[in-house]
Design an enzyme around this catalytic site. Structure first.
Site, mmCIF file in Angstrom:
data_model
loop_
_atom_site.group_PDB
_atom_site.id
_atom_site.type_symbol
_atom_site.label_atom_id
_atom_site.label_comp_id
_atom_site.label_asym_id
_atom_site.label_seq_id
_atom_site.Cartn_x
_atom_site.Cartn_y
_atom_site.Cartn_z
ATOM 1 N N GLU A 127 35.489 82.247 2.523
ATOM 2 C CA GLU A 127 35.786 83.752 2.433
ATOM 3 C C GLU A 127 35.499 83.890 1.377
ATOM 4 O O GLU A 127 36.170 85.102 0.413
ATOM 5 C CB GLU A 127 37.223 83.464 2.816
ATOM 6 C CG GLU A 127 37.572 82.997 4.018
ATOM 7 C CD GLU A 127 38.616 83.189 4.663
ATOM 8 O OE1 GLU A 127 39.400 83.370 3.929
ATOM 9 O OE2 GLU A 127 39.114 82.985 5.749
ATOM 10 N N GLU A 241 35.094 79.056 13.582
ATOM 11 C CA GLU A 241 36.602 78.799 14.169
ATOM 12 C C GLU A 241 37.337 79.481 15.086
ATOM 13 O O GLU A 241 37.789 80.022 15.471
ATOM 14 C CB GLU A 241 37.506 78.983 12.841
ATOM 15 C CG GLU A 241 36.468 78.211 11.032
ATOM 16 C CD GLU A 241 37.228 78.842 10.417
ATOM 17 O OE1 GLU A 241 38.714 79.409 10.623
ATOM 18 O OE2 GLU A 241 37.339 78.437 9.373
HETATM 19 C C1 XIL Z 1 44.162 77.009 8.538
HETATM 20 C C2 XIL Z 1 44.931 75.017 8.625
HETATM 21 O O1 XIL Z 1 44.470 76.071 10.849
HETATM 22 C C3 XIL Z 1 45.976 75.890 8.846
HETATM 23 O O2 XIL Z 1 46.605 74.473 9.937
HETATM 24 C C4 XIL Z 1 46.446 75.980 7.424
HETATM 25 O O3 XIL Z 1 47.981 75.894 7.515
HETATM 26 C C5 XIL Z 1 45.714 77.245 6.973
HETATM 27 O O4 XIL Z 1 43.867 76.698 7.489
HETATM 28 N N1 XIL Z 1 40.409 80.012 7.428
HETATM 29 C C6 XIL Z 1 39.836 79.000 7.488
HETATM 30 C C7 XIL Z 1 40.628 77.611 7.851
HETATM 31 O O5 XIL Z 1 38.139 78.769 7.148
HETATM 32 O O6 XIL Z 1 40.638 76.515 6.581
HETATM 33 C C8 XIL Z 1 41.858 78.135 8.405
HETATM 34 O O7 XIL Z 1 43.199 76.674 8.551
HETATM 35 C C9 XIL Z 1 41.948 79.249 9.282
HETATM 36 C C10 XIL Z 1 41.315 80.610 8.388
#
Ligand code: XIL
Length: 326
Positions: A127, A241
């Site tokens: 990000e 994701e």
């Molecule tokens: C999220 C996890 O799913 C949660 O359990 C944690 O509390 C926070 O992070 N973008 C990302 C991931 O790159 O690492 C994040 O994952 C969700 C958003």
């Protein structure tokens, strides 16, 4: 029945799932993940606050356990994530520039070195683009180390594991709305600069946190052309994701499931034809494990249904839509 990873593999792709050690204590989920996925990614165990909670003391026990599960199931595991502005230990956030640079170099060398030759890819920087697409995100890395932190992180990761594919991972790049188009241009500017500098970089990660409710992008007409622009920079494309949140849809489950399935279908129709697409990873596989109930809960408090399988690990309309698309 065909599995997601079996169908993906038939077209040269891998299907991945984000998991945690805690989730994998459930035998039903263990079975579902190992039958449906060809790869896992630690949902949180490979982030800085879990690995180097105090300066210089590295604890790999949690991600090593996940790697052990992957190995015993014949799955791959990919690395997520090294340089991000979230889930950092407080001691890192407190460092002045020179110490922060040294801490980043030590962290990348130690963590990527620990898994050298074992992980096919790493989300090296997560990000880095401002949410409104106006350039680089003004996080502690940019403020204290300047824009070069991205090239430096990639170079350090490549030195620590020359075989790992290096990825910059980003959200909000999938839809057709003005903010997404702006964010894509800022991202392409960064990627072109890195290419001009000859910085090691192999792929882009599209997080693909999508919406089945109109409050976020639900059409992907402009996405194929964007993927072609990434391919023109000789970059592979990973969906890293994927989930489809239903937070603003009415409560009735059949309608929600149909709306979520439709977005999975439209999104996959937009990305599957891209020859540089290598991986599709959902951020969880069963609704029981989704992060969205914590991050963006429904107003009515009902559990969301953003993933291919329901809370009892049973297939949903989205599963059939994904299988049909693959
Ligand atoms: C999220 C996890 O799913 C949660 O359990 C944690 O509390 C926070 O992070 N973008 C990302 C991931 O790159 O690492 C994040 O994952 C969700 C958003």
């Amino acid at each position: 029945a065909p599995t997601l990873q079996g169908l993906a593999a038939a077209r040269g792709l891998r299907w991945g799932t984000a998991v945690t050690n805690d989730q994998l204590r459930d035998p039903g989920l263990r079975r579902l993940v190992s039958e449906q996925s060809g790869l896992i990614v630690p949902e949180s165990e490979l982030k800085w606050d879990g690995v180097e909670a105090t300066p210089g003391s590295f604890d790999f026990s949690a991600p090593d356990r996940l790697l052990g599960f992957a190995r015993e199931q014949g799955l791959a595991m990919r690395g997520h994530t090294l340089v991000w502005h979230e889930q950092l230990p407080a001691w890192v956030k407190a460092l002045p520039p020179a110490e922060l640079d040294r801490a980043m170099a030590t962290y990348i060398r130690t963590v990527v070195g620990h898994y050298r030759g074992q992980l096919p890819s790493w989300d090296v920087v997560n990000e880095p683009i401002a949410d409104d697409g106006t350039g680089l995100r003004r996080n502690l890395w940019l403020e204290r180390l300047g824009p070069d932190y991205i090239a430096r992180a990639l170079t350090l990761a490549h030195q620590a594991d020359p075989k790992a594919a290096l990825v910059i991972n980003e959200y909000g790049l999938e839809g057709d709305d003005p903010k997404t188009l702006r964010k894509r241009q800022a991202f392409l500017k960064l990627l072109r600069q890195l290419r001009e500098q000859g910085v090691p970089l192999n792929a882009v990660g599209l997080q693909a946190h999508l919406y089945a409710n109109g409050s976020g992008p639900t059409t992907f007409r402009t996405l194929p052309a964007f993927l072609r622009e990434l391919a023109a920079l000789d970059l592979d494309i990973l969906v890293t994701e994927l989930d489809v949140n239903d937070r603003e849809l009415p409560a009735a489950i059949p309608e929600r499931d149909r709306a979520v399935a439709a977005v999975y279908g439209d999104f996959l129709a937009a990305v599957l034809p891209e020859p540089r697409l290598k991986l599709i990873t959902t951020w969880g596989l069963s609704d029981r494990t989704t992060w969205l109930n914590g991050f963006m809960p429904r107003a009515d408090g009902l559990p969301q249904r953003p993933l291919p399988f329901d809370a009892d690990n049973r297939p949903k309309p989205a599963t059939a839509t994904i299988q049909a698309a693959l």
